[in-house]
Each structure stands twice: as C-alpha cells, then as structure tokens.
Design a protein around this motif. Structure first.
Motif: not given
Length: 483
Positions: A249-252, A335-341, A346-349, A360-364
């Motif tokens: 969020i900061n990077a944009i 948003s995408y939650v990797q390994n939920p529960g 980790l939540t990727h945005y 810009i974003g994060s991809v698992p």
C-alpha cells in the motif's frame, strides 16, 4: 510553535452535498470525469475544493491542525452514533468502526457523520477515484500474469479479480515551512595507488586511496507540500510483514493530492473506507524524519564534490509553520490469503493507485519449482567456472588445488541463492516502498554554508565510513498512544 485548530466542514449538516439543481441526495461519483452526478436528474457538477488546500506553504505560521486531523476520541460511546435524517426525521444507528455513512431506511436519504464529530472518523479532504474497476482488474491481471511461472500452484488456480475492491485509505497530508541546518564531515578522493605486500602464495595487492577531509556545513530555507503518511496503524507497519504484505500500500504512493476536494460522503458510495486509528502525535516522529531525509537529498547537489560521501552528524530543522490535514486516498486492492487457517498464513496484496495507475503487489511463490531451477542455475554457473579453471590450469600444466575447488563451490552457491533471491524479490516485493526522499514535493532555497579543510590521510576503504548523505533512514510507527 503555537498550535491552532481550524474547521474544514463547518457548514455541513450531514457531511454530504445535495444536487444543486434538484436537491436530491442520491449522488455518486463518475470516475471517468471526477465529477459528482445526481442519479435522479442526471445533473453533473464539480466537487467543492477546500480553501485550506489552496493556501501556499509560504504563508504558514505556527502549527495548524484541522478538525479531521484532531486526536481520536477513545470513548466507547463514539463507536456507535444515532444519526437523524435531515429529510424525513428518522433516526439511524451507524457503527463508526465499519462505516462513516448510512442510508435512511424510510426515504433513502444518505446520512453521514460530519467533521465536527471528535472521533477521527471523518477526513478533511478526499481524492476521488479516477480509474474504473474494469481497468483496475485488467492491470492486476496483467501484473499477476507476468509472474505466474513461479507463482504458487494454489494461487494460480484460485486467482480471480472478482474480489478486487475500491478502498479509501486514511492518510495525513502535511505542509511545512522552515529553516534547516546540516553539519558533518565530507571526504574527497585526491588520488590512489596500488601496494603489494607479502611474497609467493601470500602475495597480496591492494589499492590505497588518498583523501582530503573537510568539515561541512549547509543551511537552507525549505517548503514541503503535502508530505503524505499513512494514518492507519495496520498500513503504517504495525502489522508484521510475516502476516501481511502491508508495504504494498505504501509502495504505490505518491498521489496527486493537489487535486483533493472537500470531504463529501457521496464519494464513498460504491467503495469501502478504512478509519484512521492513530493521532498526530503518533505520526509526528515519522513526519519529522521524512522531512529531514527529503531535505538531505535536496542538499546532495551542493555537496557533489565529496565523491567519497558526506556524514551528516547534526541536523536541525527549525519549523516556522506546519499544517496537518486528514485525507482519504483511493486504491484498488486485490488480496489473497496463502495457507489460510495455519500458523504460517500470509495475506498477499496487489494494489493499484486509482489516480496514477501505479500497480505493485506480492505473489506467493512455488518453492517446489523455484528451488530446483535455482539449483540448475548454480550447476550451470559452476560448470562454466570449472571449464574456465580447467583451461587456465591446463595451460599452466598444473592440477586443481583446494583454492580452485572452493572458488567453483562459491560460484555454485552464488548462482543458487542469487537466482532464488532475485526471483523472490521480483515476486514478493518485500523491499518495495514509497521513495518519499525523492518523490515529496519540496522546495529548497537560499542554500548557504561553508567547508573547512581538516586533514589528509590514506585508507584502504573506497568510500567514506559512515557516509549517510545518500542513504535513507526509515522511521517506523510506534505503538499508537490511543490504542
């Protein structure tokens, strides 16, 4: 500095603008034009500008804090409010932790808290969405599409832009006028030569640098316009990067904040918003630090002759005036939650600046794919190193020694981990951030100072020890005082 507060929405009765043509309250934003549109008579009109955004930074005197930037009230009663409909008189309960507006269930009039409510829920200005959702979805799809090869298998199968949301995030916009003084030490390289020590296998050649050292002082007048900092603790780094990729969020940033308009709840229709949860006092250290860093980078042109660097030891910024405004800025967010529960969830945005289209974003990552390929890259580079060493040794009619094998092993490890971390950085963007030191709107004038020669010396170091004129210090948000 003397602190004064100023009202930004004193005339508002319900926090929203009604249609100037027919008086209807069913108003929405047209992202294509940035204008407000009456959904009853179809009349379009410009949003009202905030006079305090028009005033120049040069006119600042003392500390000025807007009603929207005033301290957040922690009273439990402030989390829920009963709003009286100005159209039919009905009363509607609103939860301020979830929303800052509601609709009357009788006459459909839009209700909103106004900026007089002392809870920090309502900003002073809003920067309207400029990009439509379909365009944002396309940009996110293109961004992720370029990174699918090493993407996590579940992510590739589950990726869809159907959950993309338009969100107004809370920020503080800070103007500052003042005078800055920097003092420290700078070094100039005047020459160099090589020196050989030892003999045989212990023979070693090194470069020696000749250096002149100076005491350096610089001062300047400075004006900063709309320094932008997050005013949500979650987005400003209070949530660990091990839980969320919150740096995205900061990077944009930056936004074209000069086009912000007076807060109007009509801009929020169809979008979600996040409430500010930190006070000015929580953000002051961050603002002070970013102001100093931005000034420091502006002064680099005045110390270019110090090719080995400058170490600023003392920095003083005497503020003549500073103004704080609370703002809502628009972001399209996936948003995408990797390994939920699981404990390692980790939540990727992936975020899109809804004004500039910066994405810009994060991809698992798919570790099962990237590690084998990284290993292969290491093997290939080590093989090339082996062939090079064999050619050299063959010409010398000598056998491989321990040193040669260690070099080849080092090449393998560099290839293995180098390829992995290059891809990791490309997919996760863990170091992505807003480069406020270069992107802040700043005017530095009347630069003066003096340089005093200190000494000559020689050193093996190619750059000045402790030089900080081209490095950036990032001040982190501490635990909010109101939380």
């Amino acid at each position: 500095m003397e602190t004064t507060s100023f009202e930004t929405n004193a005339a508002a009765k319900d926090g929203q603008t009604k249609c100037p043509k027919c008086g209807a309250t069913d108003i929405s934003l047209n992202p294509a034009t940035g204008q407000l549109r009456c959904n009853f008579c179809r009349h379009t009109f410009e949003a009202e500008a905030l006079d305090d955004m028009k005033s120049g930074v040069g006119d600042l005197h003392g500390e000025q804090v807007s009603t929207g930037a005033s301290d957040i009230s922690n009273a439990e009663d402030d989390q829920t409010m009963t709003l009286k409909c100005t159209s039919c008189g009905a009363e509607v309960v609103i939860n301020l932790q979830e929303s800052t507006q509601a609709r009357c269930h009788w006459c459909r009039n839009t209700l909103s808290v106004n900026s007089k409510v002392p809870n920090g829920a309502v900003p002073d200005v809003v920067l309207p969405f400029k990009m439509k959702k379909d365009e944002a979805k396309q940009r996110i799809e293109e961004y992720v599409g370029k990174k699918k090869f090493f993407a996590n298998k579940n992510f590739r199968n589950e990726f869809t832009t159907d959950n993309v949301m338009g969100v107004y995030f809370p920020y503080m916009l800070v103007d500052m006028k003042g005078h800055a003084c920097f003092s420290g030490e700078g070094e100039v390289k005047t020459g160099s030569y090589t020196r050989t020590t030892g003999s045989g296998d212990n023979k070693h050649t090194e470069t020696i640098y000749k250096v002149d050292s100076y005491s350096v002082f610089r001062e300047c007048d400075v004006e900063i316009d709309d320094l932008t900092v997050e005013s949500s603790s979650r987005r400003a780094g209070a949530v660990s990067g091990k839980v969320e990729t919150n740096n995205i969020i900061n990077a944009i940033l930056p936004f074209d904040t000069e086009n912000s308009v007076k807060y109007d709840s009509n801009f929020l229709k169809g979008y979600t918003s996040e409430k500010r949860d930190v006070n000015k006092s929580d953000l002051q250290p961050i603002v002070d630090s970013q102001e100093k860093e931005a000034i420091k980078f502006q002064l680099n042109k005045s110390v270019e002759k110090y090719d080995r660097g400058v170490r600023w030891d003392n920095v003083q910024v005497n503020k003549q005036g500073e103004k704080w405004l609370a703002a809502y800025l628009p972001v399209w967010l996936y948003s995408y939650v990797q390994n939920p529960g699981k404990s390692n969830a980790l939540t990727h945005y992936v975020a899109v600046n809804a004004r500039t289209a910066e994405t810009i974003g994060s991809v698992p990552l798919n570790l099962g794919r990237i590690w084998p390929l990284s290993f292969l890259v290491g093997i290939v580079l080590a093989g090339l190193g082996f062939l090079g060493a064999f050619f050299i040794k063959h010409k010398e009619m000598a056998r491989f020694g321990t040193k040669t094998w260690l070099i080849i092993a080092g090449i393998f490890l560099v290839g293995l981990f180098g390829f992995f971390f290059i891809q990791y950085s490309r997919y996760r963007n863990t170091s992505a951030r807003h480069h406020f030191e270069n992107e802040t709107k700043i005017n530095v004038a009347n630069i003066g100072g003096n340089d005093t020669f200190l000494r000559k010396f020689e050193t093996r170091e190619s750059t000045m020890s402790g030089a900080n004129n081209k490095t950036v210090y990032i001040e982190k948000l501490q635990a909010p005082k109101n939380g």
